[in-house]
Design a protein around this motif. Structure first.
Motif, mmCIF file in Angstrom:
data_model
loop_
_atom_site.group_PDB
_atom_site.id
_atom_site.type_symbol
_atom_site.label_atom_id
_atom_site.label_comp_id
_atom_site.label_asym_id
_atom_site.label_seq_id
_atom_site.Cartn_x
_atom_site.Cartn_y
_atom_site.Cartn_z
ATOM 1 N N THR A 23 0.962 -0.967 -0.112
ATOM 2 C CA THR A 23 0.063 0.048 0.170
ATOM 3 C C THR A 23 0.889 1.219 0.017
ATOM 4 O O THR A 23 2.239 1.158 -0.008
ATOM 5 C CB THR A 23 -1.057 -0.036 1.357
ATOM 6 N N TYR A 27 3.148 -2.272 4.066
ATOM 7 C CA TYR A 27 2.922 -3.229 3.310
ATOM 8 C C TYR A 27 1.929 -3.815 4.629
ATOM 9 O O TYR A 27 2.028 -3.761 5.833
ATOM 10 C CB TYR A 27 3.927 -4.385 3.337
ATOM 11 N N THR A 102 -13.341 -6.658 14.336
ATOM 12 C CA THR A 102 -13.619 -5.495 15.128
ATOM 13 C C THR A 102 -13.066 -5.807 16.570
ATOM 14 O O THR A 102 -13.320 -4.837 17.162
ATOM 15 C CB THR A 102 -14.889 -4.805 14.915
ATOM 16 N N MET A 105 -15.845 -4.701 18.692
ATOM 17 C CA MET A 105 -16.611 -3.460 18.671
ATOM 18 C C MET A 105 -17.640 -3.131 17.716
ATOM 19 O O MET A 105 -17.706 -3.680 16.702
ATOM 20 C CB MET A 105 -15.354 -2.133 18.553
ATOM 21 N N SER A 133 -0.611 -3.916 9.393
ATOM 22 C CA SER A 133 0.714 -4.013 8.831
ATOM 23 C C SER A 133 1.401 -5.268 9.278
ATOM 24 O O SER A 133 1.290 -5.995 9.937
ATOM 25 C CB SER A 133 1.610 -2.805 9.662
ATOM 26 N N SER A 171 -1.944 4.770 8.101
ATOM 27 C CA SER A 171 -2.950 5.842 7.789
ATOM 28 C C SER A 171 -3.372 6.358 8.969
ATOM 29 O O SER A 171 -3.130 5.963 10.188
ATOM 30 C CB SER A 171 -4.106 4.970 7.172
ATOM 31 N N ARG A 209 -8.537 1.126 23.827
ATOM 32 C CA ARG A 209 -8.546 -0.080 22.980
ATOM 33 C C ARG A 209 -8.073 -0.044 21.527
ATOM 34 O O ARG A 209 -8.557 -0.397 20.334
ATOM 35 C CB ARG A 209 -9.767 -0.937 22.827
HETATM 36 O O1 TXA Z 1 -1.767 2.302 6.737
HETATM 37 C C1 TXA Z 1 -2.501 1.383 7.733
HETATM 38 O O2 TXA Z 1 -3.457 1.670 8.263
HETATM 39 C C2 TXA Z 1 -2.061 -0.090 7.368
HETATM 40 C C3 TXA Z 1 -1.965 -0.494 5.926
HETATM 41 C C4 TXA Z 1 -1.792 -2.044 5.810
HETATM 42 O O3 TXA Z 1 -3.320 -0.170 5.521
HETATM 43 N N1 TXA Z 1 -2.633 -0.866 8.163
HETATM 44 C C5 TXA Z 1 -2.335 -0.655 9.696
HETATM 45 O O4 TXA Z 1 -2.944 -1.792 10.541
HETATM 46 O O5 TXA Z 1 -1.714 0.068 10.220
HETATM 47 P P1 TXA Z 1 -2.683 -2.050 11.949
HETATM 48 O O6 TXA Z 1 -3.530 -3.312 12.334
HETATM 49 O O7 TXA Z 1 -1.150 -2.199 12.116
HETATM 50 O O8 TXA Z 1 -3.092 -1.020 12.833
HETATM 51 C C6 TXA Z 1 -4.564 -0.765 12.818
HETATM 52 C C7 TXA Z 1 -4.926 -0.025 13.956
HETATM 53 C C8 TXA Z 1 -4.947 -0.620 15.207
HETATM 54 O O9 TXA Z 1 -4.042 0.253 16.204
HETATM 55 C C9 TXA Z 1 -6.106 -0.802 15.637
HETATM 56 O O10 TXA Z 1 -6.452 -0.872 17.055
HETATM 57 C C10 TXA Z 1 -7.120 0.145 15.034
HETATM 58 O O11 TXA Z 1 -6.282 0.424 13.796
HETATM 59 N N2 TXA Z 1 -8.661 -0.240 14.857
HETATM 60 C C11 TXA Z 1 -8.679 -1.281 14.001
HETATM 61 N N3 TXA Z 1 -10.137 -1.278 13.886
HETATM 62 C C12 TXA Z 1 -10.453 -0.439 14.723
HETATM 63 C C13 TXA Z 1 -11.897 -0.352 15.608
HETATM 64 N N4 TXA Z 1 -12.892 -1.019 15.169
HETATM 65 N N5 TXA Z 1 -11.766 0.633 16.714
HETATM 66 C C14 TXA Z 1 -10.916 1.066 16.930
HETATM 67 N N6 TXA Z 1 -9.414 1.112 16.538
HETATM 68 C C15 TXA Z 1 -9.418 0.137 15.492
#
Ligand code: TXA
Ligand code: MG
Length: 307
Positions: A23, A27, A102, A105, A133, A171, A209
């Motif tokens: 992305t 990645y 989720t 959530m 990630s 992001s 969370r």
């Molecule tokens: O840039 C990005 O966002 C990358 C690329 C691969 O898209 N993805 C990423 O995912 O950073 P990850 O899993 O490393 O971080 C996602 C964050 C986590 O801290 C998670 O707690 C939060 O997003 N998150 C996901 N779903 C959520 C929700 N329903 N409510 C609150 N926080 C949430």
């Protein structure tokens, strides 16, 4: 060649296996978001606790319609302006999205990534992709395919090589509690850009969370000290050093942006952290960047990564 790589990724994802995808931010470790087997594998491969929810990726805003029950007006404005791009929205989910995605959530995190290969891949799939990630839980995020290969290569079927990530940090996550645009994680889309579209936003310091926002995240293996680098080098002359734009007399120095450009600094940030972590130095010294633009998101990660 490129087409056959996308075909291969599509075929793997259709049989509930995982593939790493490029992305513009970092990645991702992707699996079918509608298939609990695939989602469970993501948690297992990353060694990620089940209370840390996943972001769901699709190719367009319209593709999310079956999964989102309601769009606050500010969310629509932001999606129309910044998707595809480094923006994740927290929106109320429909029952098609499982509790596993989720962490129970009521809102699901959704985003349209801005990468040509991944958009092409998504257009061939009949389901969205859950993707955190592609790093082991808590460690530095991967911005090149070789970072994924080094850490998760033996655990996943395929890495779709899309070159280096152009933005380089994750992001920005925006939710809308009581309709108020609120930042849950600083990231690759600046606060200033978001405020141009929806006005003043809240920034949560310790979101409940949202483990990506916890201390101890993004951490190198070595000890990381944050402060006045020139000063710290007097006490630790052999330390590895991450500087914003200045040269320092460190045996292992990485300069994020010699011209002082925060966007360039973000693109280099995680790669340089990895490179410094791989040096023989005992610790890493780093300094904070100007608290504006992408500097805020980089500072946020530095503070959480420090020992
Ligand atoms: O840039 C990005 O966002 C990358 C690329 C691969 O898209 N993805 C990423 O995912 O950073 P990850 O899993 O490393 O971080 C996602 C964050 C986590 O801290 C998670 O707690 C939060 O997003 N998150 C996901 N779903 C959520 C929700 N329903 N409510 C609150 N926080 C949430
Ligand atoms: Mg992560």
């Amino acid at each position: 060649m490129e087409h056959s790589a996308i075909d291969r990724a599509a075929e793997i994802l259709m049989r509930s296996e995982l593939a790493a995808i490029p992305t513009e931010t970092v990645y991702g470790l992707a699996g079918n978001a509608l298939d609990e087997n695939a989602v469970a594998k993501i948690f297992a491969v990353k060694n990620r606790p089940f209370f840390d929810p996943l972001i769901v990726h699709a190719g367009s805003k319209e593709a999310f319609e079956p999964y989102i029950s309601e769009w606050p007006e500010a969310a629509t404005l932001l999606a129309e302006r910044f998707w595809p791009g480094p923006l994740t929205l927290l929106l109320p989910r429909t029952s098609l999205i499982s509790d596993l995605v989720t962490s129970g959530m009521e809102r699901v995190a959704v985003r349209v990534p801005n990468h040509r290969l991944t958009l092409e891949l998504l257009s061939r799939l009949s389901f969205p992709l859950a993707a955190p990630s592609a790093n082991p839980f808590g460690y530095i995020s991967p911005t090149r395919p070789e970072h994924v290969a080094a850490q998760l290569g033996d655990k996943i079927s395929f890495i779709l090589d899309g070159g280096p990530c152009t933005v380089g940090i994750e992001s920005t996550i925006v939710g809308f509690p009581d309709g108020v645009p609120t930042i849950y994680r600083l990231g690759g889309l600046s606060v200033e850009s978001i405020e141009e579209v929806v006005g003043k936003v809240e920034i949560l310091q310790n979101p409940n969370r949202s483990p990506g926002a916890m201390a101890g995240h993004y951490a190198p293996t070595k000890k990381l000290l944050l402060g006045d680098v020139a000063d710290m080098l007097k006490s630790y002359p052999n330390a590895a050093t991450l500087s914003f734009k200045n040269e320092y007399p460190s045996p292992y120095l990485r300069v994020l942006s010699p011209s002082g450009d925060l966007t360039e600094a973000a693109a280099n940030f995680f790669r340089f952290m990895r490179e410094l972590d791989a040096t023989p130095a005992e610790l890493i010294l780093a300094e904070t960047l100007p608290e504006k633009g992408l500097g805020r998101a980089i500072n946020d990660r530095l503070r959480r990564a420090r020992s």
